[in-house]
Design a protein around this motif. Structure first.
Motif, PDB file in Angstrom:
ATOM      1  N   ALA A  38       0.829  -1.210   0.000  1.00 40.02           N
ATOM      2  CA  ALA A  38       0.000   0.000   0.000  1.00 40.02           C
ATOM      3  C   ALA A  38       0.862   1.257   0.000  1.00 40.02           C
ATOM      4  O   ALA A  38       0.349   2.365  -0.129  1.00 40.02           O
ATOM      5  CB  ALA A  38      -0.925   0.001   1.214  1.00 40.02           C
ATOM      6  N   GLU A  65       2.495   2.704   2.376  1.00 43.80           N
ATOM      7  CA  GLU A  65       2.320   3.623   3.500  1.00 43.80           C
ATOM      8  C   GLU A  65       3.464   3.589   4.494  1.00 43.80           C
ATOM      9  O   GLU A  65       3.635   4.514   5.270  1.00 43.80           O
ATOM     10  CB  GLU A  65       1.004   3.303   4.219  1.00 43.80           C
ATOM     11  N   THR A  67      -4.267  -5.084  -0.213  1.00 44.65           N
ATOM     12  CA  THR A  67      -4.145  -3.955   0.703  1.00 44.65           C
ATOM     13  C   THR A  67      -3.955  -2.622  -0.016  1.00 44.65           C
ATOM     14  O   THR A  67      -4.110  -1.578   0.600  1.00 44.65           O
ATOM     15  CB  THR A  67      -2.970  -4.168   1.673  1.00 44.65           C
ATOM     16  N   TRP A  68      -3.590  -2.658  -1.280  1.00 39.68           N
ATOM     17  CA  TRP A  68      -3.380  -1.399  -2.003  1.00 39.68           C
ATOM     18  C   TRP A  68      -4.672  -0.890  -2.652  1.00 39.68           C
ATOM     19  O   TRP A  68      -4.694   0.197  -3.220  1.00 39.68           O
ATOM     20  CB  TRP A  68      -2.280  -1.550  -3.058  1.00 39.68           C
ATOM     21  N   ASP A 126      -8.341   0.643  -2.432  1.00 43.65           N
ATOM     22  CA  ASP A 126      -9.161   1.346  -1.449  1.00 43.65           C
ATOM     23  C   ASP A 126     -10.623   1.452  -1.883  1.00 43.65           C
ATOM     24  O   ASP A 126     -11.371   2.258  -1.356  1.00 43.65           O
ATOM     25  CB  ASP A 126      -8.586   2.740  -1.153  1.00 43.65           C
ATOM     26  N   GLY A 169      -2.780  -0.405   5.162  1.00 46.01           N
ATOM     27  CA  GLY A 169      -3.618  -0.649   3.996  1.00 46.01           C
ATOM     28  C   GLY A 169      -4.201   0.642   3.450  1.00 46.01           C
ATOM     29  O   GLY A 169      -4.483   1.586   4.199  1.00 46.01           O
ATOM     30  N   ALA A 170      -4.388   0.671   2.143  1.00 43.28           N
ATOM     31  CA  ALA A 170      -4.856   1.888   1.486  1.00 43.28           C
ATOM     32  C   ALA A 170      -6.211   2.393   1.997  1.00 43.28           C
ATOM     33  O   ALA A 170      -6.433   3.595   2.040  1.00 43.28           O
ATOM     34  CB  ALA A 170      -4.907   1.665  -0.025  1.00 43.28           C
TER      35      ALA A 170
END
Lengths: 215, 202
Positions: A105, A107, B104-105, B107, B132-133
């Motif tokens: 993701a 992040e 997880t990427w 959204d 996670g996004a």
């Protein structure tokens, strides 16, 4: 033709030796445990939190940092595809692990992509705290899990593609192992083929660890 | 007659067999259906979804339930994945209520039916960290309806905000307590952080 060649190599017992990686994820040469042909030893060492500098704090949740004593032994492991830190909480109620890799993701910046906390009861973890959130440097799914060593175990072996990765049992903590094999990302599960060996390389335990993300 | 008696004895013996097959029970009624991609996701609808999961039980690592307002397999041993009982666990309930993807990427908004057995890749600690996004951390003081409070080992969503500093939390808490709405003071508990879902449309 390739299949025939592969079969010939397998028949000659060459399949493990052929695929054994030469280096760990940080570029260091990968050592072999002599009694186990085709093995790779993941680097492991015990440091104090102070010796690690900001390494542990960068990965732990702010509210958890006080739960780890400043002189607590921290096990740092560097394997073929993965790296981790493991430390027990101050009150002994559980074990933290920082899992390395890339966050898909985007992040969190490497080296750490996730931290987990495993609850202990009567000195044993309630579950392996599977983590499937990280990717390796080839962006392949990476799974981390705890393994509890049996009495007498000095090495935890994880069967990887073509070799056995060995993790030394250190600081009387559960061993954080990792694998890119057997990861079922869709169902948040992973299967590890685990072996436990004594100091001389005698196999003590052979098990399949099937873990799932939970809690 | 002797044969009949022998078969009767064997039948009675087999009728008492429990063991391995007893732990592959509720999940046999679950499915692997794909989620439905949605363009909307309201906090009201999320409340309804989580509210409907009340009384449906708790399963460590689980995410599958029906809507009969009862835990089909109560009192399983706690924190054992292999019991395959009904209900989600705390992070599984949150994942499904928040319509998240197993990637997880991503959204986007993915509606999972109750009987779809899915837990998602996040444990409570991952939610707490905003991993996670779709997820992000929020200040606890501003956390509102269907945001959540998460610690390293548990997550619960705010059903309504209560007086006196606590909240009504909808959560899958444990095998013994199941999934329900409870008064909790996670907002004032330093072990808990605030976490939210991006992408509410109302």
């Amino acid at each position: 033709m390739l299949a025939a060649l592969a079969a010939a190599l397998a028949a000659a017992g060459c399949e493990h030796a052929a695929a054994r990686p030469a280096r760990l994820v940080d570029g260091r040469p990968a050592a072999q445990f002599t009694p186990l042909r085709g093995s790779v030893i993941a680097s492991g060492r015990v440091l104090t939190r102070g010796e690690l500098g900001s390494g542990l704090d960068e990965c732990l949740f702010t509210g958890d940092r006080d739960a780890v004593a400043t002189d607590a032994p921290v096990v740092e492991r560097v394997g073929v595809d993965a790296e981790s830190l493991t430390v027990a909480s101050r009150d002994g109620s559980g074990v933290y692990a920082c899992d390395g890799g890339f966050d898909p993701a985007g992040e969190r910046s490497p080296p750490w992509c996730h931290a987990v906390f495993g609850v202990r009861e009567h000195g044993r973890l309630l579950d392996p705290r599977l983590d499937v959130l990280c990717r390796d440097r080839r962006r392949q799914p990476l799974a981390y899990a705890f393994v509890e060593p049996v009495p007498g175990a000095r090495w935890i072996g994880v069967l990887q593609r073509g070799y056995t990765e060995l993790y030394e049992v250190l600081a009387a903590l559960p061993v954080r192992v990792a694998s890119t094999s057997g990861v079922d990302r869709e169902n948040a599960r992973a299967a590890f083929e685990i072996r436990q060996y004594d100091a001389a390389g005698r196999e003590l335990v052979r098990e399949n660890l099937e873990a799932a993300v939970a809690g | 007659m002797r044969c009949f008696a022998a078969l009767l004895v064997v039948g009675f013996a087999l009728s008492g067999v429990s063991g391995a097959q007893a732990y592959h029970r509720f999940w046999a009624t679950c499915n692997e259906d794909a989620p439905t991609f949605m363009t909307t996701m309201t906090r009201d609808a999320a409340q309804d979804y989580a509210n409907a999961a009340r009384y449906e039980g708790y399963q460590w690592g689980g995410g599958c339930w029906n809507y009969d307002d009862a835990d089909s397999y109560p009192n399983d041993p706690p924190q054992v994945l292999g019991t395959h009982g009904e209900g989600g666990d705390c992070s599984g309930l949150t994942f499904k209520t928040w319509r998240e993807s197993t990637d997880t990427w991503r959204d986007g908004r993915y509606y999972w039916r109750a009987l779809r057995n899915v837990h998602g890749p996040y444990d409570a600690a991952a939610f707490r960290d905003g991993g996670g996004a779709p997820n992000h951390t929020v200040a606890k003081v501003t956390a509102g309806v269907m945001d959540a409070f998460a610690s390293g080992t548990h997550i619960g969503m705010i059903f309504t905000r209560s007086l006196y500093g606590g909240d009504q939390i909808v959560e899958a808490k444990c095998e013994a307590c199941g999934t329900n709405i409870f008064y909790r003071t996670y907002r004032g508990d330093s072990a808990y952080g605030g976490v939210g879902r991006w992408g509410w449309t109302g």
